[in-house]
Design an enzyme around this catalytic site. Structure first.
Site, PDB file in Angstrom:
ATOM      1  N   ASP A 141     -10.723  68.256  82.880  1.00 37.69           N
ATOM      2  CA  ASP A 141     -11.788  69.300  82.828  1.00 37.69           C
ATOM      3  C   ASP A 141     -12.814  68.475  82.115  1.00 37.69           C
ATOM      4  OD1 ASP A 141     -13.101  71.959  81.620  1.00 37.69           O
ATOM      5  OD2 ASP A 141     -10.914  72.669  82.494  1.00 37.69           O
ATOM      6  N   HIS A 153     -14.968  66.780  84.513  1.00 38.70           N
ATOM      7  CA  HIS A 153     -16.291  67.885  84.793  1.00 38.70           C
ATOM      8  C   HIS A 153     -17.627  67.501  84.075  1.00 38.70           C
ATOM      9  CE1 HIS A 153     -13.028  71.104  85.928  1.00 38.70           C
ATOM     10  NE2 HIS A 153     -12.845  70.062  86.814  1.00 38.70           N
TER      11      HIS A 153
END
Length: 393
Positions: free
Chosen positions: A219, A242
């Site tokens: 993430d 991310h």
């Protein structure tokens, strides 16, 4: 020969010979002395908590020493306030979570510090055994949310140096409601498809530095939440992951803003995003201002530069609404490298609160060795010197 040395000088020499300095005393606690076993099989939770109680109650600066070995630990909470002005966890070993993900999965945090002042963590590794929970989430719906590996809440003067966090169930490190936090030389490792394993999350905190860290996760490498002020990020390598993200904001109608954030000398390798600001498409009193993104290298990044104020996954709880978050005074300078998609710069701002004071300077992003594209909606921006792809406006 002059034998009239001052008494104070003689005392200093005696202290030196005895290994005692003139500074305040430091007391060392070895977790083995409290019953911890370095075999990775015996539950050492109680030994760590008792060692903390002893260090916390001491009037001296203290060191809790964790020798080499593997220490099996369940969820633990280290709470203040402490008499000791400084407590250092000096870790040469590895702290390991139980194999059964359900033991930690029902907890919010694995290793939690709350209301502490002057705590440092130096060295060592934290192995949260996350893959079994990730597999559960991939194939079932009845799985626990999982635990954050390491969290600091309502704490001051925190140092985290040379720590490795491996395979967290959820977030690796959370800084929540803290002041004066220095994170340096930290390594974070999790699979690129591991769910919700943010590397470092900062919220409701001020004066936080994150320096020379390597973050590989599933993430956000670093996520920046509401109430963050005076955050400095430098020499961080991210990927997979991310990217570095401010948001998601507008989770609450009345939330604190994000201000004075500098992200400098970062490298993004194959990440979903590079430098992102994200808010839900719904009302909010939040804001993002005074952000400096400087000297960043993008290598095959899907969205190198992105502001997304119309975030509404699955069109739930936000259709037909617009973000109330005000985004202003954002600088992108010295951003270079390659995009893995045609649109390298995307500014999708709020129709109600257009982005203002967006400045780009010396930006050079390409796609497949040719010019990339940019996309702008509801934005007021200025471009200086070389900006590739060309300014949307």
């Amino acid at each position: 020969m002059n034998l009239s040395r001052p008494l104070g000088g003689i005392i200093v020499i005696l202290f030196f010979m005895l290994g005692i300095t003139s500074t305040s005393a430091t007391t060392k606690y070895n977790v083995l002395s409290f019953g911890a076993k370095p075999n990775g099989k015996t539950d050492s939770t109680k030994a760590f908590l008792v060692a903390w109680e002893a260090a916390c109650a001491s009037p001296d600066s203290t060191i809790i020493y964790v020798p080499k070995g593997r220490y099996l630990l369940a969820a633990m909470a280290f709470q203040g306030a402490c008499k000791s002005p400084r407590i250092t966890f000096s870790i040469d070993g590895t702290l390991v979570a139980p194999l059964d993900y359900r033991v930690l999965g029902k907890s919010t945090d694995w290793i939690r510090f709350e209301g502490v002042n002057g705590v440092s963590i130096s060295g060592g590794a934290l192995d949260a055994k996350g893959p079994s929970l990730w597999a559960c989430k991939a194939s079932h719906t009845n799985c626990p949310a999982g635990a954050t590996t390491l969290s600091f809440t309502n704490s001051k003067n925190i140092r985290i140096h040379r720590l490795m966090s491996l395979n967290s169930q959820m977030f690796h490190i959370v800084i929540n409601g803290c002041e004066n936090v220095h994170v340096q030389g930290v390594k974070i490792i999790a699979a690129g498809n591991s769910p919700n394993t943010d590397g470092i999350h900062v919220q409701l905190s001020k004066n936080v530095d994150i320096i020379k860290c390597s973050i590989k996760t599933g993430d956000d490498c670093i996520s920046i939440g509401p109430g963050t002020k005076n955050l400095w990020i430098e020499q961080v390598t991210c990927g997979p992951g991310h990217g570095i993200s401010i948001g998601s904001l507008a989770k609450d109608l009345k939330e604190e803003g994000v201000q004075n954030v500098t992200v400098k000398k970062t490298i993004f390798m194959g990440t979903q995003n590079g430098l992102r600001i994200k808010s839900w498409a719904r009302p909010s009193t939040g804001f993002v201002q005074g952000i400096r993104f400087m000297d960043s290298l993008m290598v095959n990044v899907q969205n190198p530069i992105i502001i997304d104020q119309n975030y509404c996954p699955h069109n739930l709880n936000c259709p037909n609404q617009v973000s109330g978050v005000k985004v202003t005074d954002i600088v992108y300078e010295g951003i270079r490298g390659t995009s893995s998609t045609p649109v390298a710069i995307k500014f999708d701002c709020s129709a109600k609160n257009p982005c203002t004071g967006i400045r780009l300077q010396n930006v050079n992003l390409t796609y497949l060795k040719k010019a990339a594209e940019s996309s702008c909606t509801d934005i007021h921006e200025k471009a200086f010197d070389i900006v590739r792809p060309q300014n949307c406006l």
